[in-house]
Design an enzyme around this catalytic site. Structure first.
Site, PDB file in Angstrom:
ATOM      1  N   CYS A  50       1.257   4.867  15.868  1.00  0.00           N
ATOM      2  CA  CYS A  50       2.134   3.889  16.532  1.00  0.00           C
ATOM      3  C   CYS A  50       3.380   3.501  15.740  1.00  0.00           C
ATOM      4  CB  CYS A  50       1.318   2.650  16.883  1.00  0.00           C
ATOM      5  SG  CYS A  50       0.000   3.046  18.009  1.00  0.00           S
ATOM      6  N   GLY A  64       0.853  -1.202   0.000  1.00  0.00           N
ATOM      7  CA  GLY A  64       0.000   0.000   0.000  1.00  0.00           C
ATOM      8  C   GLY A  64       0.873   1.231   0.000  1.00  0.00           C
TER       9      GLY A  64
HETATM   10  C1  UDX Z   1      -0.818  -0.723  15.329  1.00  0.00           C
HETATM   11  C2  UDX Z   1      -0.614  -2.171  15.769  1.00  0.00           C
HETATM   12  O1  UDX Z   1      -1.216  -3.034  14.799  1.00  0.00           O
HETATM   13  C3  UDX Z   1      -1.285  -2.390  17.126  1.00  0.00           C
HETATM   14  O2  UDX Z   1      -1.033  -3.699  17.573  1.00  0.00           O
HETATM   15  C4  UDX Z   1      -0.693  -1.391  18.126  1.00  0.00           C
HETATM   16  O3  UDX Z   1      -1.291  -1.539  19.384  1.00  0.00           O
HETATM   17  C5  UDX Z   1      -0.930   0.020  17.624  1.00  0.00           C
HETATM   18  O4  UDX Z   1      -0.335   0.192  16.330  1.00  0.00           O
HETATM   19  P1  UDX Z   1      -2.701   0.768  14.245  1.00  0.00           P
HETATM   20  O5  UDX Z   1      -1.590   1.778  14.171  1.00  0.00           O
HETATM   21  O6  UDX Z   1      -4.022   1.154  14.790  1.00  0.00           O
HETATM   22  O7  UDX Z   1      -2.196  -0.513  15.138  1.00  0.00           O
HETATM   23  O8  UDX Z   1      -2.951   0.287  12.763  1.00  0.00           O
HETATM   24  P2  UDX Z   1      -2.557  -0.996  11.902  1.00  0.00           P
HETATM   25  O9  UDX Z   1      -3.798  -1.694  11.534  1.00  0.00           O
HETATM   26  O10 UDX Z   1      -1.490  -1.758  12.564  1.00  0.00           O
HETATM   27  O11 UDX Z   1      -1.951  -0.309  10.567  1.00  0.00           O
HETATM   28  C6  UDX Z   1      -0.799   0.507  10.702  1.00  0.00           C
HETATM   29  C7  UDX Z   1      -0.418   0.971   9.292  1.00  0.00           C
HETATM   30  O12 UDX Z   1       0.015  -0.140   8.504  1.00  0.00           O
HETATM   31  C8  UDX Z   1      -1.581   1.616   8.528  1.00  0.00           C
HETATM   32  O13 UDX Z   1      -1.099   2.738   7.812  1.00  0.00           O
HETATM   33  C9  UDX Z   1      -2.011   0.512   7.571  1.00  0.00           C
HETATM   34  O14 UDX Z   1      -2.597   1.020   6.388  1.00  0.00           O
HETATM   35  C10 UDX Z   1      -0.679  -0.156   7.257  1.00  0.00           C
HETATM   36  N1  UDX Z   1      -0.808  -1.541   6.792  1.00  0.00           N
HETATM   37  C11 UDX Z   1      -1.317  -2.476   7.625  1.00  0.00           C
HETATM   38  C12 UDX Z   1      -0.368  -1.862   5.502  1.00  0.00           C
HETATM   39  O15 UDX Z   1       0.082  -1.004   4.741  1.00  0.00           O
HETATM   40  N2  UDX Z   1      -0.445  -3.151   5.093  1.00  0.00           N
HETATM   41  C13 UDX Z   1      -0.944  -4.134   5.889  1.00  0.00           C
HETATM   42  O16 UDX Z   1      -1.003  -5.282   5.442  1.00  0.00           O
HETATM   43  C14 UDX Z   1      -1.405  -3.792   7.192  1.00  0.00           C
END
Ligand code: UDX
Length: 432
Positions: A263, A256
């Site tokens: 975080c 992506g």
């Molecule tokens: C994260 C951790 O997953 C969680 O365990 C922690 O407590 C807090 O930080 P969060 O930041 O809410 O959670 O979002 P998350 O769903 O982890 O996605 C983080 C980023 O990674 C987003 O920008 C998302 O778009 C991106 N992402 C996620 C990808 O680009 N590809 C993926 O396959 C998964």
């Protein structure tokens, strides 16, 4: 049990209401009186699916309460969770722990009976040691234990992640404390969650290491997506082909735009900073940070190429601007890098996001928020799918844009290239 959550943000409010839903008496404390008054009226300051119903239910039951009175809350609670913000310090990689230490000092003043003080906020390794020192300075005798119990809640899935965790990590070597925490989490452990007991520093590191690894996994697949575009393979096949290997796993392996949120960017910087303090070089995570910071530039180059390097006066629509779906959170969202850059090159931007208007773009010209997808797309030369909201997964682009050669740039690979081809849409994805 009687619990006190200090800080009513994503971590404190969600954990607090979920603990209440498990039958505990929970008081949520915040210094922001306006926030507390809104919470008492059931007005939730964060966009988290299902949260407001849960707050209303538990507030009505009397198990959940809100106050600004920290001393009362501490005196009446057995387990005190520190859930205040730990943002990245300005012009540094280090986490700003001023709120944590302020709360620790306050707690030290009001400890009468045995208390468990829990850092639930993500805090750098050794923070628990520092909190303990502060408490010892302020408290008469050591009738407390300071432990680490990091959360792994994802925004948009936080309630589900609380009730169905893979593991409960408890950082303490104190037997009595372990026993109490084990009983607090018993309802989740009985549903299969594993109880992981480590040292306090170990638990602090588990949190950072987990987030840094997830960020690494995402960056890994994002870089492979760059390669896939060059060699003409579909990165989705790679994600699936790799992810079916149980040692790798398919989650957090979808290409992506740059990862964002409150975080991953913060935690990867903080763990590198901590390692530096201990004279250790985390070269992989350093490169993950660099690669992710560079990612928006790579995607913008592609936007420019698709528009034959003519961006001036082009009408570009962003579908979704939040850092991921099911949240209104814009923190470190890649749209905050890509949109200003396109505006500086003369593009006219429209955006639509199901979570609504974003004040983050107020300071820019040539950008407007559209109330619906149709008005956002109608006169677009290019439609960019930036966030993977369900609202965008079955759109009929032939009807959406008045321009027959509109370009659709799907930065989340949520659309089907075959369907786009059949509909004769100028479709481009990531890594394919
Ligand atoms: C994260 C951790 O997953 C969680 O365990 C922690 O407590 C807090 O930080 P969060 O930041 O809410 O959670 O979002 P998350 O769903 O982890 O996605 C983080 C980023 O990674 C987003 O920008 C998302 O778009 C991106 N992402 C996620 C990808 O680009 N590809 C993926 O396959 C998964």
């Amino acid at each position: 049990m009687k619990l006190c959550m200090i800080g009513t943000g994503y971590v404190g409010l969600v954990s607090g209401v979920c603990f209440a839903d498990l039958g505990n008496d929970v008081v949520c404390v915040d210094k922001d009186i306006f926030k507390i008054n809104k919470l008492k009226k059931g007005i939730i300051p964060i966009y988290e699916p299902g949260l407001s119903e849960l707050v209303k239910k538990n507030y009505k039951s009397g198990r959940l309460s809100f106050t600004t009175n920290l001393s009362e809350a501490i005196k009446n609670s057995q387990v005190i969770f520190i859930c205040v913000g730990t943002p990245t310090k300005k012009n540094s990689n280090a986490a700003d722990l001023s709120q944590v230490f302020y709360v620790a000092k306050e707690i030290g003043k009001f400890i009468k009976s045995f208390k468990i003080i829990v850092t639930k906020s993500t805090v750098p390794v050794t923070t628990g040691d520092k909190i303990e020192k502060i408490l010892l300075k302020n408290a008469k005798r050591k009738n407390f234990s300071v432990i680490s119990n990091p959360e792994f809640l994802r925004e948009g899935d936080a309630i589900n992640d609380f009730f169905f965790p893979d593991r409960i990590v408890i950082g303490t070597s104190d037997k009595r404390t372990n026993k109490l925490m084990h009983s607090l989490y018993a309802p989740l452990l009985s549903k299969g969650a594993k109880y992981v007991n480590s040292s306090r520093r170990g638990a602090e590191l588990i949190k950072y290491a987990s987030n840094a690894f997830l960020a690494t996994k995402i960056t890994f697949i994002n870089e492979l997506a760059n390669l896939s575009e060059k060699i003409g393979v579909n990165i989705e096949d790679i994600s699936i082909g790799m992810g079916l290997d149980k040692r790798i796993g398919g989650r957090f392996l979808r290409a992506g735009p740059a990862y964002g949120g409150s975080c991953f960017p913060k935690d990867t910087r903080a763990i590198v900073d901590t390692a530096k303090e201990f004279k250790t070089d985390l070269s992989i995570i350093k490169n993950v940070i660099k690669s992710n910071e560079n990612r928006s530039k790579i995607l913008l180059n592609r936007v420019s190429k698709l528009l034959k390097n003519k961006i001036k006066n082009k009408r570009i629509t962003f579908l979704g601007v939040t850092f991921k779906a099911n949240t209104d959170d814009m923190r470190e969202s890649s749209s905050l890098v890509m949109i200003p850059s396109l505006i500086s090159k003369g593009a006219k931007i429209k955006y639509y996001d199901p979570s609504g208007y974003k004040k983050d773009f107020d300071k820019f010209k040539n950008i407007s928020f559209s109330e619906n997808i149709k008005s956002a797309c109608i006169d677009a030369d290019m439609i960019i799918i930036h966030t993977e909201w369900n609202d965008f997964k079955a759109l009929n682009f032939k009807k959406l844009s008045s321009k027959k050669n509109v370009i659709v740039y799907d930065m989340r690979n949520i659309l089907s290239p075959d369907k786009m081809k059949k509909d004769k849409i100028n479709y481009f994805g990531i890594g394919r």
